[in-house]
Design a protein around this motif. Sequence first.
Motif, PDB file in Angstrom:
ATOM      1  N   THR A  79      -2.838   0.787  -3.995  1.00 21.14           N
ATOM      2  CA  THR A  79      -1.473   0.653  -4.491  1.00 21.14           C
ATOM      3  C   THR A  79      -1.390   1.211  -5.903  1.00 21.14           C
ATOM      4  O   THR A  79      -2.314   1.050  -6.691  1.00 21.14           O
ATOM      5  CB  THR A  79      -1.015  -0.818  -4.454  1.00 21.14           C
ATOM      6  OG1 THR A  79       0.338  -0.879  -4.883  1.00 21.14           O
ATOM      7  CG2 THR A  79      -1.852  -1.712  -5.330  1.00 21.14           C
ATOM      8  N   CYS A  80      -0.312   1.892  -6.190  1.00 21.77           N
ATOM      9  CA  CYS A  80      -0.108   2.490  -7.504  1.00 21.77           C
ATOM     10  C   CYS A  80       1.238   2.005  -8.052  1.00 21.77           C
ATOM     11  O   CYS A  80       2.279   2.281  -7.450  1.00 21.77           O
ATOM     12  CB  CYS A  80      -0.118   4.011  -7.392  1.00 21.77           C
ATOM     13  SG  CYS A  80       0.197   4.856  -8.951  1.00 21.77           S
ATOM     14  N   PRO A  81       1.227   1.287  -9.173  1.00 19.48           N
ATOM     15  CA  PRO A  81       2.494   0.800  -9.736  1.00 19.48           C
ATOM     16  C   PRO A  81       3.462   1.923 -10.102  1.00 19.48           C
ATOM     17  O   PRO A  81       4.670   1.772  -9.925  1.00 19.48           O
ATOM     18  CB  PRO A  81       2.058   0.032 -10.983  1.00 19.48           C
ATOM     19  CG  PRO A  81       0.643  -0.340 -10.738  1.00 19.48           C
ATOM     20  CD  PRO A  81       0.069   0.765  -9.907  1.00 19.48           C
ATOM     21  N   LEU A  82       2.951   3.043 -10.566  1.00 18.17           N
ATOM     22  CA  LEU A  82       3.829   4.166 -10.903  1.00 18.17           C
ATOM     23  C   LEU A  82       4.499   4.730  -9.651  1.00 18.17           C
ATOM     24  O   LEU A  82       5.687   5.048  -9.666  1.00 18.17           O
ATOM     25  CB  LEU A  82       3.042   5.260 -11.626  1.00 18.17           C
ATOM     26  CG  LEU A  82       3.855   6.445 -12.127  1.00 18.17           C
ATOM     27  CD1 LEU A  82       4.900   5.985 -13.140  1.00 18.17           C
ATOM     28  CD2 LEU A  82       2.954   7.489 -12.735  1.00 18.17           C
ATOM     29  N   LEU A 122       8.571   4.934  -8.909  1.00 19.77           N
ATOM     30  CA  LEU A 122       9.209   6.205  -8.577  1.00 19.77           C
ATOM     31  C   LEU A 122       9.621   6.299  -7.111  1.00 19.77           C
ATOM     32  O   LEU A 122      10.259   7.269  -6.713  1.00 19.77           O
ATOM     33  CB  LEU A 122       8.266   7.363  -8.922  1.00 19.77           C
ATOM     34  CG  LEU A 122       7.907   7.507 -10.402  1.00 19.77           C
ATOM     35  CD1 LEU A 122       6.898   8.621 -10.602  1.00 19.77           C
ATOM     36  CD2 LEU A 122       9.149   7.742 -11.236  1.00 19.77           C
ATOM     37  N   GLY A 123       9.218   5.326  -6.302  1.00 20.33           N
ATOM     38  CA  GLY A 123       9.573   5.340  -4.879  1.00 20.33           C
ATOM     39  C   GLY A 123       8.762   6.325  -4.068  1.00 20.33           C
ATOM     40  O   GLY A 123       9.229   6.827  -3.048  1.00 20.33           O
ATOM     41  N   MET A 139       0.844  -1.187   0.000  1.00 25.94           N
ATOM     42  CA  MET A 139       0.000   0.000   0.000  1.00 25.94           C
ATOM     43  C   MET A 139       0.886   1.245   0.000  1.00 25.94           C
ATOM     44  O   MET A 139       1.713   1.421   0.883  1.00 25.94           O
ATOM     45  CB  MET A 139      -0.925  -0.001   1.213  1.00 25.94           C
ATOM     46  CG  MET A 139      -1.919   1.122   1.198  1.00 25.94           C
ATOM     47  SD  MET A 139      -3.082   1.009   2.536  1.00 25.94           S
ATOM     48  CE  MET A 139      -4.246  -0.113   1.821  1.00 25.94           C
ATOM     49  N   ASN A 140       0.728   2.083  -1.015  1.00 27.91           N
ATOM     50  CA  ASN A 140       1.528   3.295  -1.113  1.00 27.91           C
ATOM     51  C   ASN A 140       0.675   4.513  -1.463  1.00 27.91           C
ATOM     52  O   ASN A 140       1.203   5.543  -1.849  1.00 27.91           O
ATOM     53  CB  ASN A 140       2.658   3.114  -2.131  1.00 27.91           C
ATOM     54  CG  ASN A 140       2.166   2.779  -3.515  1.00 27.91           C
ATOM     55  OD1 ASN A 140       0.976   2.734  -3.781  1.00 27.91           O
ATOM     56  ND2 ASN A 140       3.100   2.523  -4.413  1.00 27.91           N
ATOM     57  N   VAL A 141      -0.647   4.386  -1.341  1.00 27.75           N
ATOM     58  CA  VAL A 141      -1.558   5.487  -1.634  1.00 27.75           C
ATOM     59  C   VAL A 141      -2.301   5.825  -0.343  1.00 27.75           C
ATOM     60  O   VAL A 141      -2.964   4.967   0.239  1.00 27.75           O
ATOM     61  CB  VAL A 141      -2.551   5.101  -2.756  1.00 27.75           C
ATOM     62  CG1 VAL A 141      -3.496   6.235  -3.046  1.00 27.75           C
ATOM     63  CG2 VAL A 141      -1.805   4.701  -4.010  1.00 27.75           C
TER      64      VAL A 141
END
Length: 99
Positions: A82-85, A89-90, A35-37
């Motif tokens: 989650t966003c692959p972009l 880009l980290g 999870m990065n969003v």
Amino acid sequence: MTPINALSSGKVLGWRYRQTAANPRNAWSTSMLKMNVGFVDRVVRVIVGLALLSLFFIYPGAAWRYGLLVGLVPLLTGLFGTCPLYTLLGISTCPARSA
């Protein structure tokens, strides 16, 4: 190198795995599904995705309406969190977890 030794060395065909407490053996780490969003980002993505998809159905005769299917991208990234972009880009908009 035998397949068992390849697994224990940490590399199989260029992929690495991480040992975790829940599954110490062969726990493949897939950073694309982390999870990065963050919450606000997710809400905005869902709203924008739904708005674009609603325009797809509002204008059934327009030739350009198929371009609005791009609304699936923000909708799905907002729903899954989650966003692959962002991963490439980290970037992460999730709040930092305190230990």
